[in-house]
Enzyme design. Structure first.
Site, PDB file in Angstrom:
ATOM      1  CG  HIS A 208      36.390  38.907  45.728  1.00  0.00           C
ATOM      2  ND1 HIS A 208      37.240  39.298  46.369  1.00  0.00           N
ATOM      3  CD2 HIS A 208      35.671  39.782  45.597  1.00  0.00           C
ATOM      4  CE1 HIS A 208      37.038  40.486  46.453  1.00  0.00           C
ATOM      5  NE2 HIS A 208      35.925  40.613  46.018  1.00  0.00           N
TER       6      HIS A 208
ATOM      7  CG  ASP B  43      30.045  40.594  41.064  1.00  0.00           C
ATOM      8  OD1 ASP B  43      28.381  40.716  40.869  1.00  0.00           O
ATOM      9  OD2 ASP B  43      31.053  40.759  40.698  1.00  0.00           O
TER      10      ASP B  43
HETATM   11  N1  ACO Z   1      38.163  29.298  37.296  1.00  0.00           N
HETATM   12  C1  ACO Z   1      39.554  29.030  36.989  1.00  0.00           C
HETATM   13  N2  ACO Z   1      41.092  29.142  37.865  1.00  0.00           N
HETATM   14  C2  ACO Z   1      40.452  30.119  38.196  1.00  0.00           C
HETATM   15  C3  ACO Z   1      39.377  31.334  38.435  1.00  0.00           C
HETATM   16  C4  ACO Z   1      38.292  30.936  38.134  1.00  0.00           C
HETATM   17  N3  ACO Z   1      37.562  32.148  38.475  1.00  0.00           N
HETATM   18  N4  ACO Z   1      40.164  32.330  39.873  1.00  0.00           N
HETATM   19  C5  ACO Z   1      41.601  31.881  39.983  1.00  0.00           C
HETATM   20  N5  ACO Z   1      41.605  30.699  39.357  1.00  0.00           N
HETATM   21  C6  ACO Z   1      42.857  30.076  38.927  1.00  0.00           C
HETATM   22  C7  ACO Z   1      44.070  30.959  38.440  1.00  0.00           C
HETATM   23  O1  ACO Z   1      44.264  30.389  37.072  1.00  0.00           O
HETATM   24  C8  ACO Z   1      45.460  30.330  39.817  1.00  0.00           C
HETATM   25  O2  ACO Z   1      45.648  29.372  39.014  1.00  0.00           O
HETATM   26  P1  ACO Z   1      47.165  29.065  39.261  1.00  0.00           P
HETATM   27  O3  ACO Z   1      47.506  29.085  40.596  1.00  0.00           O
HETATM   28  O4  ACO Z   1      47.048  27.441  39.185  1.00  0.00           O
HETATM   29  O5  ACO Z   1      48.079  29.676  38.394  1.00  0.00           O
HETATM   30  C9  ACO Z   1      44.560  30.992  40.735  1.00  0.00           C
HETATM   31  O6  ACO Z   1      42.957  29.588  40.449  1.00  0.00           O
HETATM   32  C10 ACO Z   1      44.361  32.149  41.223  1.00  0.00           C
HETATM   33  O7  ACO Z   1      44.222  32.954  40.357  1.00  0.00           O
HETATM   34  P2  ACO Z   1      44.462  34.396  40.115  1.00  0.00           P
HETATM   35  O8  ACO Z   1      44.256  35.128  38.903  1.00  0.00           O
HETATM   36  O9  ACO Z   1      46.136  34.782  40.787  1.00  0.00           O
HETATM   37  O10 ACO Z   1      43.675  35.079  41.579  1.00  0.00           O
HETATM   38  P3  ACO Z   1      43.370  36.496  41.408  1.00  0.00           P
HETATM   39  O11 ACO Z   1      43.213  36.626  42.982  1.00  0.00           O
HETATM   40  O12 ACO Z   1      44.146  37.728  41.219  1.00  0.00           O
HETATM   41  O13 ACO Z   1      41.965  36.818  40.948  1.00  0.00           O
HETATM   42  C11 ACO Z   1      39.621  36.377  40.179  1.00  0.00           C
HETATM   43  C12 ACO Z   1      40.931  36.963  41.394  1.00  0.00           C
HETATM   44  C13 ACO Z   1      40.350  38.175  39.323  1.00  0.00           C
HETATM   45  C14 ACO Z   1      38.182  37.730  40.843  1.00  0.00           C
HETATM   46  C15 ACO Z   1      39.507  35.703  39.808  1.00  0.00           C
HETATM   47  O14 ACO Z   1      39.114  34.992  40.630  1.00  0.00           O
HETATM   48  C16 ACO Z   1      38.970  35.728  38.222  1.00  0.00           C
HETATM   49  O15 ACO Z   1      39.241  35.820  37.163  1.00  0.00           O
HETATM   50  N6  ACO Z   1      37.262  35.374  38.658  1.00  0.00           N
HETATM   51  C17 ACO Z   1      36.356  34.758  37.246  1.00  0.00           C
HETATM   52  C18 ACO Z   1      36.110  36.783  37.488  1.00  0.00           C
HETATM   53  C19 ACO Z   1      35.288  36.909  38.473  1.00  0.00           C
HETATM   54  O16 ACO Z   1      33.871  36.252  39.549  1.00  0.00           O
HETATM   55  N7  ACO Z   1      35.666  38.379  39.276  1.00  0.00           N
HETATM   56  C20 ACO Z   1      34.022  38.922  40.194  1.00  0.00           C
HETATM   57  C21 ACO Z   1      35.148  39.528  41.209  1.00  0.00           C
HETATM   58  S1  ACO Z   1      34.092  39.816  42.248  1.00  0.00           S
HETATM   59  C22 ACO Z   1      34.107  41.278  42.083  1.00  0.00           C
HETATM   60  O17 ACO Z   1      34.580  42.296  41.329  1.00  0.00           O
HETATM   61  C23 ACO Z   1      33.075  42.007  42.965  1.00  0.00           C
END
Ligand code: ACO
Length: 430
Positions: free
Chosen positions: A307, A365
């Site tokens: 998140h 979610d």
């Molecule tokens: N699976 C695997 N790796 C992940 C995931 C995931 N679900 N989420 C983040 N990471 C990793 C990234 O690759 C990154 O790794 P690194 O530091 O080695 O490059 C690190 O964790 C940070 O990720 P970011 O994308 O910079 O985090 P951000 O805060 O921008 O993204 C997000 C948050 C978009 C929710 C992300 O975690 C994601 O894509 N999750 C899956 C989609 C999801 O479940 N969305 C629902 C959000 S809740 C809502 O809308 C109510």
């Protein structure tokens, strides 16, 4: 009392710019950069990771401590003691209602649930296999064509009526998008039911048989609605605010919010969770899925994990996890293969170093997708249900913005990286 200030100095000159630091009632202080534009600088923050786009008194989140408050009330208390209509009132009006205020509010929403009958004709223009969110964006946008008498954002009376209409009609619009998809007759709202029961009725009843909503399942749905009702300045809420900042009508603004919510990184995540679980297909393939999620080149992420704001725990996830087990118990579904994959995936990911180090926990979610599936809601309807819950927050945030004294059109600036000035080349010389 002297106000705190922040100073920006530059490595190539003696220029120092002093900026006020604003303190809210809770949360991080905010550096007021508004004067910077006049000094010839903009700030750069794609994705708004460190930018407060507005002042708001509706919802407070502390991502590090896993706190979520609506108007100061912790989400755990609201989920346990309140219901969605009361929460919608709280978000919109700022205080919990008295018994009489609540009864009036519920009654007014109830008597706005029917759609203009011409809207039923509108549905017939869609393909039967249209995604419910595609239908929702269009139908909510189309409300401005049917309810023009409550479309003026600067008239407080019209604003109120628009709020009632949106809260009341979005569930009808959502349920009918499902009925249309199934080729089944539209079920008109039933005033004897509460908000969640009525939605289940419009989704699952047919004109041929008596339908009695299961109170445990209706309660679980109501809880999903409470947990998704607002979440401060997320992508869809910011979209609603940006659209509304130009003076656009409330129905168009909420349609814009629905469009933004649809994306898989936002509201589409609970649908994406179920698709992912189906793709994994078997508990024995969870390890493989986790390895793929860790491999950046795969482009695959574990949906329902991580998140932007909550970096330790999503407080809604803890509540939804409990509801998830209650619903699975009620329906005797613990042995369903998909649920077994979900529960095992949760267990394995929570012990994996990659996820622990990056603070990637299951978000709301992950569990709400499982609960919705158990309720018999088809996957394509998940985001539509999120949209109907979030309508309460969008309407409250839109209301707060248009009624604020400091109302300004949203107009971000940019860091331009394109070509410098050049002369037009006629086509025969290119
Ligand atoms: N699976 C695997 N790796 C992940 C995931 C995931 N679900 N989420 C983040 N990471 C990793 C990234 O690759 C990154 O790794 P690194 O530091 O080695 O490059 C690190 O964790 C940070 O990720 P970011 O994308 O910079 O985090 P951000 O805060 O921008 O993204 C997000 C948050 C978009 C929710 C992300 O975690 C994601 O894509 N999750 C899956 C989609 C999801 O479940 N969305 C629902 C959000 S809740 C809502 O809308 C109510």
């Amino acid at each position: 009392m002297s106000q705190r200030t922040a100073k920006i100095s530059f490595s190539d000159s003696d220029q120092v710019i002093e900026l006020p630091v604003l303190e809210g009632s809770m949360g991080n202080p905010v550096i007021d950069i508004r004067a910077l534009g006049g000094q010839g600088y903009f700030t750069f923050d794609p994705g708004f990771v460190a930018t407060a786009s507005c002042a708001s008194s509706i919802t407070f989140i502390d991502g590090e401590r896993g706190l979520l408050y609506y108007r100061g009330y912790p989400i755990e208390q609201l989920a346990q003691h309140s219901d969605f209509m009361e929460v919608a009132y709280l978000l919109l009006r700022g205080e919990l209602p008295t018994a009489q205020q609540k009864a009036e509010f519920v009654n007014t929403v109830r008597y706005h649930t029917m759609l203009h009958d011409q809207m039923a004709v509108f549905y017939r223009g869609f393909r039967r296999d249209a995604h419910p969110m595609a239908v929702m964006v269009s139908m909510v946008g189309a409300m401005s064509a049917f309810y023009a008498d409550s479309a003026n954002p600067f008239d407080p009376k019209q604003r109120d009526i628009a709020a009632y209409r949106l809260l009341a009609k979005v569930p009808t619009i959502a349920a009918w998008s499902y009925k249309y998809n199934q080729g089944m007759p539209f079920m008109y709202p039933q005033n004897r039911y509460d908000y969640a029961e009525n939605f289940l009725y419009m989704m699952f009843a047919t004109p041929c048989e008596e339908y009695v909503p299961n109170p445990i399942l209706a309660k679980a749905l109501d809880r999903i609605l409470i947990l998704h009702a607002d979440h401060e300045q997320n992508a869809s809420t910011s979209t609603v605010r940006v659209a509304g900042s130009s003076g656009a009508n409330p129905f168009a603004c909420i349609a814009a919010g629905i469009a933004s919510l649809w994306g898989p990184l936002h509201g589409g995540a609970n649908e994406a969770v179920l698709k992912m679980l189906e793709e994994i297909g078997d508990v024995s393939r969870i390890g493989q899925a986790i390895e793929r999620a860790k491999d950046k080149s795969s482009g695959f992420r574990l949906m329902g994990f991580g998140h932007r704001v909550y970096k330790n725990m999503d407080p809604r996830a803890a509540i939804m996890r409990k509801t998830c087990h209650e619903v699975l118990d009620e329906l005797g579904l613990h042995d369903d293969p998909l649920f077994r994959i979900a529960l095992k995936l949760e267990e394995i990911a929570l012990q994996d170093d990659y996820f622990i180090q990056r603070k990637l926990y299951p978000n709301v979610d992950f569990y709400s997708g499982i609960v919705l599936r158990a309720l018999g809601i088809p996957t394509t309807m998940f985001t539509a249900i999120f949209a109907l819950a979030r309508t309460a927050g969008w309407v409250a945030q839109w209301h707060e913005m248009v009624s604020a004294a400091e109302h300004k059109i949203a107009r971000p600036r940019q860091l331009y990286t394109g070509p410098q000035r050049r002369d037009y080349v006629p086509i025969d010389r290119r």
